[in-house]
Design a protein around this motif. Structure first.
Motif, short mmCIF file in Angstrom:
data_model
loop_
_atom_site.label_atom_id
_atom_site.label_comp_id
_atom_site.label_asym_id
_atom_site.label_seq_id
_atom_site.Cartn_x
_atom_site.Cartn_y
_atom_site.Cartn_z
N PRO A 152 3.94 -8.86 2.56
CA PRO A 152 3.08 -8.40 3.66
C PRO A 152 3.78 -7.39 4.56
O PRO A 152 3.13 -6.55 5.18
N LEU A 153 5.10 -7.46 4.65
CA LEU A 153 5.84 -6.51 5.47
C LEU A 153 6.10 -5.21 4.72
O LEU A 153 5.94 -4.12 5.27
N PRO B 144 2.72 -2.36 3.66
CA PRO B 144 2.33 -1.25 4.56
C PRO B 144 3.43 -0.21 4.72
O PRO B 144 3.13 0.99 4.80
N ILE B 145 4.68 -0.66 4.76
CA ILE B 145 5.78 0.29 4.95
C ILE B 145 5.86 1.26 3.78
O ILE B 145 5.95 2.48 3.95
N GLU B 146 5.76 0.70 2.56
CA GLU B 146 5.83 1.57 1.38
C GLU B 146 4.64 2.51 1.32
O GLU B 146 4.76 3.67 0.95
N ILE C 226 2.88 3.63 3.89
CA ILE C 226 3.03 4.67 4.91
C ILE C 226 4.04 5.71 4.45
O ILE C 226 3.79 6.92 4.56
N SER C 227 5.16 5.25 3.90
CA SER C 227 6.18 6.24 3.52
C SER C 227 5.71 7.06 2.33
O SER C 227 6.12 8.20 2.17
#
Lengths: 83, 240
Positions: B161-162, B165-167, B169-170
């Motif tokens: 879950p963390l 989204p980070i991947e 967005i990047s």
């Protein structure tokens, strides 16, 4: 001189885009958060998704910094300078 | 801002074609006559004609023209092989090499007075970037099928879950940074040169910026191609 300029171009090529990548990740995160707040939830959740998006964006920025360090081009460059 | 003198636009205007007076035209014909479009065609014609002239008869013992192209194409081929593997290079070499030559020539052409860099318009760079971005996802899906999603999930299952989204967005940030980096650098070079020509062109004020402009043009073309190759390589390899 030729060797120096080749090295300069290589270094600029490998690491010159760090700033843009970092900033772009933060803006995409922030933009996504604002979009969720304003368009999807009609401002009812404002400003929470903006903050969450900003946090994820900053995290993504740091992640892309680590990615740049791990690219094969940067690795082969390290080997050249060491041995 | 002072309108720069672009000789293709002047020729087209003399021929009676509508030249847009803003950055973007209104009708279809005006859109086709925008400076970045006409100069894109100019670069394309330049590359085709030069390639035709120097490579019309390929020989065993290379002459001047053939020697140059063997150096350029051979160097690029080695570079791609090192960074994304032989199989992918053989498949995608024409596309990336075309991008490299096109971007390098398009960047450098803006240094000549009377020309403009097509890459100093966001439309051109965004088009190139969208092609690269879509292609690297297609490569990923073809290599891994549905398992391509593992690229976006990070190494530890509990952190999905963390990390997702980070991947994500990047990954979307690649679209933004790749296009805006090229556009921003080249637009800055063009604008600075234009202003210096206007202010003190008679005293050779733009010369130092032209020198830097050569470096920026080559480096930006190289960065674009390097990142393209790295993205293709990452999409093709197994998830960490």
């Amino acid at each position: 001189m030729a060797k120096l300029s080749t090295e300069l171009v290589n270094l600029l090529g490998n690491y010159g885009h760090i700033g843009f990548t970092f900033v772009a990740a933060i803006f995409v995160g922030l933009g996504g958060g604002i979009y969720l707040d304003e368009k999807v939830f009609d401002g009812r959740t404002s400003p929470w998704f903006t903050f969450i998006g900003l946090a994820f964006g900053i995290a993504a920025g740091f992640k892309s910094l680590f990615d740049i360090l791990r690219t094969p081009a940067a690795k082969s460059d390290d080997k050249d300078t060491e041995g | 801002m002072e309108h720069p003198i672009l000789f293709i636009s002047i020729i087209l205007e003399k021929l009676g074609l509508p030249i847009p007076h803003g950055p973007v035209g209104n009708t279809f014909l005006e859109k086709l006559c925008e400076p970045y479009m006409t100069y894109t065609w100019f670069v394309m014609i330049f590359l085709v004609v030069v390639g035709k002239l120097t490579l019309s008869n390929v020989e065993m013992i290379p002459g001047k023209g053939q020697n140059f192209w063997e150096l350029v194409i051979g160097g690029m081929n080695d570079f791609f092989n090192d960074n994304m593997g032989k199989e992918l290079t053989d498949k995608l070499f024409p596309m990336i090499a075309t991008f490299a030559l096109y971007i390098a020539v398009a960047n450098l052409i803006g240094l000549i007075p009377g020309f403009m860099s097509p890459t100093s318009s966001i439309n051109t760079t965004l088009a190139l970037t969208v092609i690269v971005w879509v292609t690297h996802h297609i490569i990923g899906f073809r290599a891994h099928g549905v398992g391509y999603i593992k690229h976006f999930l990070g190494p530890i299952p509990i952190l999905i879950p963390l990390m997702f989204p980070i991947e994500l967005i990047s990954n979307i940030a690649r679209l933004l940074s790749l296009s805006i980096r090229l556009f921003g650098n080249i637009m800055a070079k063009e604008t600075l040169l234009g202003i210096l020509f206007m202010l003190a062109g008679a005293y050779f004020a733009p010369l130092p910026i032209m020198l830097l402009g050569v470096l920026v043009s080559v480096v930006q073309a190289m960065v674009f191609v390097l990142l393209t190759v790295v993205y293709f390589g990452q999409a093709n390899e197994h998830a960490h």
